[in-house]
Design a protein around this motif. Structure first.
Motif, PDB file in Angstrom:
ATOM      1  N   THR A  37       0.829  -1.203   0.000  1.00  0.00           N
ATOM      2  CA  THR A  37       0.000   0.000   0.000  1.00  0.00           C
ATOM      3  C   THR A  37       0.864   1.254   0.000  1.00  0.00           C
ATOM      4  O   THR A  37       1.842   1.350   0.753  1.00  0.00           O
ATOM      5  CB  THR A  37      -0.930   0.015   1.233  1.00  0.00           C
ATOM      6  OG1 THR A  37      -1.966  -0.950   1.041  1.00  0.00           O
ATOM      7  CG2 THR A  37      -1.562   1.378   1.432  1.00  0.00           C
ATOM      8  N   LYS A  38       0.481   2.216  -0.858  1.00  0.00           N
ATOM      9  CA  LYS A  38       1.175   3.502  -0.932  1.00  0.00           C
ATOM     10  C   LYS A  38       0.151   4.622  -0.864  1.00  0.00           C
ATOM     11  O   LYS A  38      -1.058   4.388  -0.947  1.00  0.00           O
ATOM     12  CB  LYS A  38       1.976   3.599  -2.236  1.00  0.00           C
ATOM     13  CG  LYS A  38       3.070   2.547  -2.387  1.00  0.00           C
ATOM     14  CD  LYS A  38       3.781   2.688  -3.720  1.00  0.00           C
ATOM     15  CE  LYS A  38       4.868   1.621  -3.878  1.00  0.00           C
ATOM     16  NZ  LYS A  38       5.544   1.713  -5.205  1.00  0.00           N
ATOM     17  N   LYS A  39       0.629   5.849  -0.680  1.00  0.00           N
ATOM     18  CA  LYS A  39      -0.278   6.988  -0.702  1.00  0.00           C
ATOM     19  C   LYS A  39      -0.969   7.066  -2.055  1.00  0.00           C
ATOM     20  O   LYS A  39      -0.407   6.683  -3.074  1.00  0.00           O
ATOM     21  CB  LYS A  39       0.488   8.286  -0.420  1.00  0.00           C
ATOM     22  CG  LYS A  39       0.945   8.426   1.032  1.00  0.00           C
ATOM     23  CD  LYS A  39       1.624   9.758   1.278  1.00  0.00           C
ATOM     24  CE  LYS A  39       2.028   9.869   2.752  1.00  0.00           C
ATOM     25  NZ  LYS A  39       2.716  11.157   3.041  1.00  0.00           N
ATOM     26  N   PHE A  40      -2.210   7.552  -2.036  1.00  0.00           N
ATOM     27  CA  PHE A  40      -3.040   7.630  -3.232  1.00  0.00           C
ATOM     28  C   PHE A  40      -3.295   6.242  -3.820  1.00  0.00           C
ATOM     29  O   PHE A  40      -3.419   6.078  -5.031  1.00  0.00           O
ATOM     30  CB  PHE A  40      -2.408   8.545  -4.291  1.00  0.00           C
ATOM     31  CG  PHE A  40      -2.342   9.985  -3.890  1.00  0.00           C
ATOM     32  CD1 PHE A  40      -3.404  10.846  -4.127  1.00  0.00           C
ATOM     33  CD2 PHE A  40      -1.217  10.484  -3.255  1.00  0.00           C
ATOM     34  CE1 PHE A  40      -3.347  12.170  -3.742  1.00  0.00           C
ATOM     35  CE2 PHE A  40      -1.147  11.809  -2.868  1.00  0.00           C
ATOM     36  CZ  PHE A  40      -2.215  12.667  -3.111  1.00  0.00           C
ATOM     37  N   GLN A  41      -3.396   5.233  -2.939  1.00  0.00           N
ATOM     38  CA  GLN A  41      -3.562   3.868  -3.410  1.00  0.00           C
ATOM     39  C   GLN A  41      -4.867   3.676  -4.176  1.00  0.00           C
ATOM     40  O   GLN A  41      -4.916   2.910  -5.141  1.00  0.00           O
ATOM     41  CB  GLN A  41      -3.500   2.882  -2.234  1.00  0.00           C
ATOM     42  CG  GLN A  41      -3.475   1.421  -2.647  1.00  0.00           C
ATOM     43  CD  GLN A  41      -2.265   1.069  -3.499  1.00  0.00           C
ATOM     44  OE1 GLN A  41      -1.142   1.387  -3.134  1.00  0.00           O
ATOM     45  NE2 GLN A  41      -2.487   0.421  -4.639  1.00  0.00           N
ATOM     46  N   ALA A  42      -5.917   4.374  -3.765  1.00  0.00           N
ATOM     47  CA  ALA A  42      -7.195   4.232  -4.476  1.00  0.00           C
ATOM     48  C   ALA A  42      -7.055   4.639  -5.928  1.00  0.00           C
ATOM     49  O   ALA A  42      -7.660   4.028  -6.824  1.00  0.00           O
ATOM     50  CB  ALA A  42      -8.270   5.073  -3.797  1.00  0.00           C
ATOM     51  N   LEU A  43      -6.261   5.658  -6.181  1.00  0.00           N
ATOM     52  CA  LEU A  43      -6.015   6.096  -7.552  1.00  0.00           C
ATOM     53  C   LEU A  43      -5.034   5.161  -8.250  1.00  0.00           C
ATOM     54  O   LEU A  43      -5.216   4.805  -9.421  1.00  0.00           O
ATOM     55  CB  LEU A  43      -5.465   7.526  -7.539  1.00  0.00           C
ATOM     56  CG  LEU A  43      -5.361   8.256  -8.869  1.00  0.00           C
ATOM     57  CD1 LEU A  43      -6.723   8.368  -9.543  1.00  0.00           C
ATOM     58  CD2 LEU A  43      -4.757   9.645  -8.668  1.00  0.00           C
ATOM     59  N   ARG A  44      -4.021   4.726  -7.536  1.00  0.00           N
ATOM     60  CA  ARG A  44      -3.023   3.818  -8.110  1.00  0.00           C
ATOM     61  C   ARG A  44      -3.665   2.507  -8.581  1.00  0.00           C
ATOM     62  O   ARG A  44      -3.192   1.884  -9.536  1.00  0.00           O
ATOM     63  CB  ARG A  44      -1.931   3.500  -7.086  1.00  0.00           C
ATOM     64  CG  ARG A  44      -1.038   4.669  -6.717  1.00  0.00           C
ATOM     65  CD  ARG A  44      -0.092   4.267  -5.588  1.00  0.00           C
ATOM     66  NE  ARG A  44       0.703   5.359  -5.092  1.00  0.00           N
ATOM     67  CZ  ARG A  44       1.879   5.732  -5.586  1.00  0.00           C
ATOM     68  NH1 ARG A  44       2.408   5.054  -6.604  1.00  0.00           N
ATOM     69  NH2 ARG A  44       2.540   6.755  -5.078  1.00  0.00           N
ATOM     70  N   ASN A  45      -4.721   2.075  -7.877  1.00  0.00           N
ATOM     71  CA  ASN A  45      -5.349   0.806  -8.235  1.00  0.00           C
ATOM     72  C   ASN A  45      -5.777   0.758  -9.696  1.00  0.00           C
ATOM     73  O   ASN A  45      -5.768  -0.310 -10.331  1.00  0.00           O
ATOM     74  CB  ASN A  45      -6.583   0.563  -7.349  1.00  0.00           C
ATOM     75  CG  ASN A  45      -6.223   0.253  -5.909  1.00  0.00           C
ATOM     76  OD1 ASN A  45      -5.102  -0.151  -5.605  1.00  0.00           O
ATOM     77  ND2 ASN A  45      -7.172   0.455  -5.006  1.00  0.00           N
ATOM     78  N   HIS A  46      -6.150   1.912 -10.257  1.00  0.00           N
ATOM     79  CA  HIS A  46      -6.634   1.963 -11.638  1.00  0.00           C
ATOM     80  C   HIS A  46      -5.518   1.737 -12.654  1.00  0.00           C
ATOM     81  O   HIS A  46      -5.808   1.425 -13.820  1.00  0.00           O
ATOM     82  CB  HIS A  46      -7.308   3.307 -11.906  1.00  0.00           C
ATOM     83  CG  HIS A  46      -8.552   3.542 -11.090  1.00  0.00           C
ATOM     84  ND1 HIS A  46      -9.699   2.787 -11.235  1.00  0.00           N
ATOM     85  CD2 HIS A  46      -8.814   4.441 -10.103  1.00  0.00           C
ATOM     86  CE1 HIS A  46     -10.620   3.219 -10.390  1.00  0.00           C
ATOM     87  NE2 HIS A  46     -10.110   4.214  -9.693  1.00  0.00           N
ATOM     88  N   VAL A  47      -4.274   1.924 -12.237  1.00  0.00           N
ATOM     89  CA  VAL A  47      -3.153   1.762 -13.177  1.00  0.00           C
ATOM     90  C   VAL A  47      -2.207   0.657 -12.710  1.00  0.00           C
ATOM     91  O   VAL A  47      -1.034   0.643 -13.071  1.00  0.00           O
ATOM     92  CB  VAL A  47      -2.392   3.098 -13.353  1.00  0.00           C
ATOM     93  CG1 VAL A  47      -3.256   4.117 -14.057  1.00  0.00           C
ATOM     94  CG2 VAL A  47      -1.918   3.648 -12.005  1.00  0.00           C
ATOM     95  N   SER A  48      -2.737  -0.251 -11.908  1.00  0.00           N
ATOM     96  CA  SER A  48      -1.909  -1.338 -11.360  1.00  0.00           C
ATOM     97  C   SER A  48      -2.348  -2.680 -11.916  1.00  0.00           C
ATOM     98  O   SER A  48      -2.536  -3.653 -11.171  1.00  0.00           O
ATOM     99  CB  SER A  48      -1.999  -1.342  -9.825  1.00  0.00           C
ATOM    100  OG  SER A  48      -1.563  -0.129  -9.279  1.00  0.00           O
TER     101      SER A  48
END
Length: 379
Positions: free
Chosen positions: A69-80
């Motif tokens: 988990t990293k900061k802005f993970q909710a947003l990162r999920n879309h590009v992971s």
């Protein structure tokens, strides 16, 4: 035999994980379960807890997560995409009947919510805090809140720790079943003791002594608010002393504020105490001025020791503390009134709060309810 996979890729360790690991230990002892824990390989404190569970029973399997988990993970999920696929593949290989994601807040371990669904598994979120990022004072909190809505619609079910948090989850869009499993403590460890004896043993002063225990982090725990308020306490409280127990990122700033306000003779600073049961009974009152909480363990521990507790009128404190012992968050006048109410209340109310802990918040009750909730949500 049902296979339950517990998952936590957070690099940090907090109170919700401490509590959740007691639930994991209880599940590991259940003969009807096979248990696996997938964790961040760099979280040494969490690993120490899984090691202790293995020593208790030996059945828990430990694996390491390929993501963190990293900061802005909710947003990162879309590009992971690749990380999502890797995690879904790992869950497929485990053939989990239920994946329980331990989430300090909604972004923590959130990729696992999506991966579990992609793998066709039933997914539960164990979450103690459902406040918005903006409420919690997170960097760019309002912006981050706009990215998290879909996560509240992802789990098949939820486990949380108070009615206040359950209501908050509903307001944020959670429509799956929500189970409330309130925290519990070891009531054989946290018991009333003679205050004078403890003060002598701990080198604490005579007279009116209040305390605040927890991570020294102003944004949530509000030690600076309490110290600033203390500098303006009225005559009847002006000779009181404060014991601050804890470590954290704002320790240096706290010391600076204390010196600037001329309170060095009235405030005692202690590092986190591994045996808080030797400190609580020495206090006349424990203060929890936090901006937000789940269901604080320190509140239950102090109450079990027969110590009055006052706190901000929110979250689990609202659910547990009697009205005279609550005050609006950040309200100095309300804090003073609650302090007066706590130290002047009859012993009957203190005993009543202790009885509530003994009847509803034992560690055994928590473990039993945790396992019962898992059974209820297994396919």
């Amino acid at each position: 035999m049902k296979h339950i996979v517990f998952y936590d890729d957070n690099p940090d360790f907090g109170g919700h994980q401490f509590m959740a690991m007691r639930g994991v230990a209880a599940a590991n002892r259940c003969p009807d379960f096979r248990t696996t824990f997938v964790l961040n390989p760099n979280n040494d404190r969490l690993k120490a807890h899984t090691d202790a569970i293995i020593q208790e029973g030996g059945k828990l399997e430990v694996r390491y997560s390929p993501v963190v988990t990293k900061k802005f993970q909710a947003l990162r999920n879309h590009v992971s995409g690749k990380a999502l696929d890797d995690l879904a593949r790992a869950f497929n290989e485990l053939q989990a009947d239920l994946i329980v994601c331990l989430q300090g807040e909604i972004e923590d371990s959130s990729l696992a919510l999506l991966a579990g669904k992609k793998a066709g598994c039933r997914v539960m979120s164990y979450i103690p805090v459902a406040h918005t990022m903006e409420q919690m004072g997170a960097k760019l909190g309002a912006l981050r809140d706009r990215t998290t809505g879909y996560l509240f619609r992802t789990p098949d079910c939820w486990m949380t720790i108070s009615q206040c948090i359950a209501d908050m989850l509903r307001r944020r869009g959670a429509d799956a079943p929500i189970h409330i499993v309130e925290n519990g403590i070891d009531t054989t460890r946290f018991v009333p003791r003679d205050a004078a004896t403890l003060r002598q043993e701990q080198g604490l002063p005579d007279g009116l002594l209040f305390g605040i225990c927890g991570r020294v982090e102003f944004n949530q725990k509000q030690q600076h608010f309490l110290v600033n308020a203390m500098s303006r306490w009225p005559d009847e409280l002006a000779r009181a002393k404060l014991l601050v127990v804890g470590d954290g990122p704002d320790c240096a700033r706290l010391k600076q504020i204390i010196a600037e306000l001329g309170l060095t003779e009235r405030i005692i600073l202690r590092a986190w105490e591994k045996q808080p049961e030797t400190l609580y009974p020495a206090l006349d009152c424990l203060i929890i001025p936090s901006r937000f909480e789940g269901f604080p363990l320190v509140m239950l521990e102090a109450a079990a020791c027969g110590v009055p507790v006052i706190g901000s009128d929110n979250d689990g404190m609202h659910d547990f503390l009697p009205e005279p012992w609550r005050f609006p968050q950040g309200d100095e006048a309300g804090l003073i009134n609650a302090l007066k109410a706590a130290i002047n209340n009859p012993a009957a109310l203190v005993n009543q709060q202790r009885q509530v802990v003994l009847e509803n918040h034992t560690l055994q009750q928590f473990e039993d309810r945790f396992v019962e909730t898992l059974v209820r949500e297994l396919p």
